[in-house]
Design a protein around this motif. Sequence first.
Motif, short mmCIF file in Angstrom:
data_model
loop_
_atom_site.label_atom_id
_atom_site.label_comp_id
_atom_site.label_asym_id
_atom_site.label_seq_id
_atom_site.Cartn_x
_atom_site.Cartn_y
_atom_site.Cartn_z
N ASN A 162 0.76 -1.16 0.01
CA ASN A 162 -0.22 0.07 -0.10
C ASN A 162 1.05 1.22 -0.10
O ASN A 162 0.59 2.26 -0.78
CB ASN A 162 -0.91 0.09 1.20
CG ASN A 162 -2.00 -0.85 0.88
OD1 ASN A 162 -2.62 -0.85 0.06
ND2 ASN A 162 -2.34 -1.79 1.92
N LYS B 183 2.50 1.90 -3.44
CA LYS B 183 1.68 2.23 -4.42
C LYS B 183 0.91 3.56 -4.15
O LYS B 183 -0.14 3.82 -4.86
CB LYS B 183 0.52 1.18 -4.82
CG LYS B 183 1.23 -0.32 -5.06
CD LYS B 183 1.45 -0.41 -6.57
CE LYS B 183 1.86 -2.06 -6.72
NZ LYS B 183 2.42 -2.26 -7.88
N ARG C 29 -1.02 4.09 -1.71
CA ARG C 29 -2.54 4.23 -1.29
C ARG C 29 -2.64 4.65 0.15
O ARG C 29 -1.94 4.52 1.05
CB ARG C 29 -3.00 2.71 -1.11
CG ARG C 29 -2.98 1.83 -2.26
CD ARG C 29 -3.93 2.21 -3.39
NE ARG C 29 -5.21 1.85 -3.10
CZ ARG C 29 -6.17 1.19 -3.73
NH1 ARG C 29 -5.89 1.14 -5.15
NH2 ARG C 29 -7.53 1.05 -3.35
N HIS C 30 -3.69 5.34 0.33
CA HIS C 30 -3.86 6.08 1.80
C HIS C 30 -4.48 5.05 2.62
O HIS C 30 -4.92 4.04 2.43
CB HIS C 30 -4.83 7.10 1.69
CG HIS C 30 -4.94 8.08 2.82
ND1 HIS C 30 -5.92 7.85 3.96
CD2 HIS C 30 -4.15 9.30 3.32
CE1 HIS C 30 -5.80 8.59 4.71
NE2 HIS C 30 -4.81 9.44 4.46
N ASP D 245 -7.67 3.92 2.36
CA ASP D 245 -8.29 3.36 1.19
C ASP D 245 -7.36 2.22 0.41
O ASP D 245 -6.72 2.48 -0.18
CB ASP D 245 -8.28 4.65 0.16
CG ASP D 245 -8.74 4.31 -1.11
OD1 ASP D 245 -9.63 3.20 -1.33
OD2 ASP D 245 -8.18 4.82 -2.14
N GLN D 246 -7.13 1.35 1.63
CA GLN D 246 -6.12 0.14 1.23
C GLN D 246 -6.74 -0.88 0.19
O GLN D 246 -7.93 -0.82 0.20
CB GLN D 246 -5.78 -0.65 2.55
CG GLN D 246 -5.17 0.19 3.48
CD GLN D 246 -4.72 -0.53 4.81
OE1 GLN D 246 -4.42 -1.64 4.82
NE2 GLN D 246 -4.78 -0.06 5.95
N LYS D 247 -5.97 -1.40 -0.77
CA LYS D 247 -6.26 -2.38 -1.45
C LYS D 247 -5.95 -3.77 -0.67
O LYS D 247 -4.58 -3.81 -0.24
CB LYS D 247 -5.40 -2.27 -2.55
CG LYS D 247 -6.06 -3.39 -3.83
CD LYS D 247 -5.63 -3.13 -5.21
CE LYS D 247 -6.29 -3.86 -6.11
NZ LYS D 247 -5.07 -4.81 -6.93
#
Length: 271
Positions: free
Chosen positions: A99, A102, A104-105, A108-110
């Motif tokens: 995360n 990339k 990502r906050h 707002d994780q993947k």
Amino acid sequence: MYNLLKGKRGIIFGALDPKSIAWKIAEKAHEEGAKFVLTNAPIALRMGTMNELAERTGSEIIPADATSMEDLEGLVTKSVEILGGKLDFVLHSIGMSVNVRKGRHYTDQKYDFTTKGWDISAVSFHKVMSVLYKQDAMNEWGSIVALTYMAAQRVFPDYNDMADNKAYLESIARSFGYFFGTDKKVRVNTISQSPTPTTAGQGVKGFDGFFTYADKMSPLGNATADECADYTISLFSDLTKKVTLQNLFHDGGFSNVGVSQSVMDYFDKEE
Ligand SMILES: NC(=O)c1ccc[n+]([C@@H]2O[C@H](COP(=O)([O-])OP(=O)(O)OC[C@H]3O[C@@H](n4cnc5c(N)ncnc54)[C@H](O)[C@@H]3O)[C@@H](O)[C@H]2O)c1
């Protein structure tokens, strides 16, 4: 040098380049008389400069992805063979958040990224210890250390999901440390290190501000990678035989400071 690790055998995970904390620990372990195997993820071996460290310390390199039980089983079996006996110390110096990489906050994780980062940064410590335990590869009074950061206890917003990974890692140290201590007289601790300018450290957003703030807050200033190596050697040595299940802050005093004069002065000027 004090020959603190004379005759001791170990495995060092995570030396990527000369800035890596594990690199400094390998150099000091060598100076203190230890023999060890260096290991890292196969991809890191292609990118890094580990051969130079291996030559200088007379060590062999065995590639292993720390999330793969098969790789870890091979690594531990071969290390015991190469080093000529069971192990006295193991360093886990591994961390990576997909995360963070990339961008990502935290909110707002993947979750595929979250799971992968958790496996690499936290569960791998359980996997390493599980293999060592099942193969009965540690000598009595051996020492296992993992590196962690204070975001496990306090909020540092840009540390993202690594904060959760570190909390999990520290918990594994206590839980597995209980069984390793009771059954095999092996100690397990985590060292909670100051922000340190390494590849992983500098991957955290806003690292420079973060680093300077910690330095100004700490009565002794930030602990360097070299100083972390000295502290780790003490934990691998026989001088700390009854220290176990601890999360040990190595941070110049940062963790117990509310505010420092230097930070107060900065804000006074702003008024
Ligand atoms: N740099 C800091 O500010 C700081 C502060 C406190 C704690 N730490 C911790 O110290 C440890 C070492 O980090 P560092 O700062 O020396 O950075 P680093 O980037 O030099 O080391 C991280 C290592 O993890 C390895 N790694 C990643 N995925 C792996 C996998 N699947 N299998 C095996 N190894 C893998 C990398 O190849 C690398 O060698 C980490 O646990 C980190 O969280 C760092």
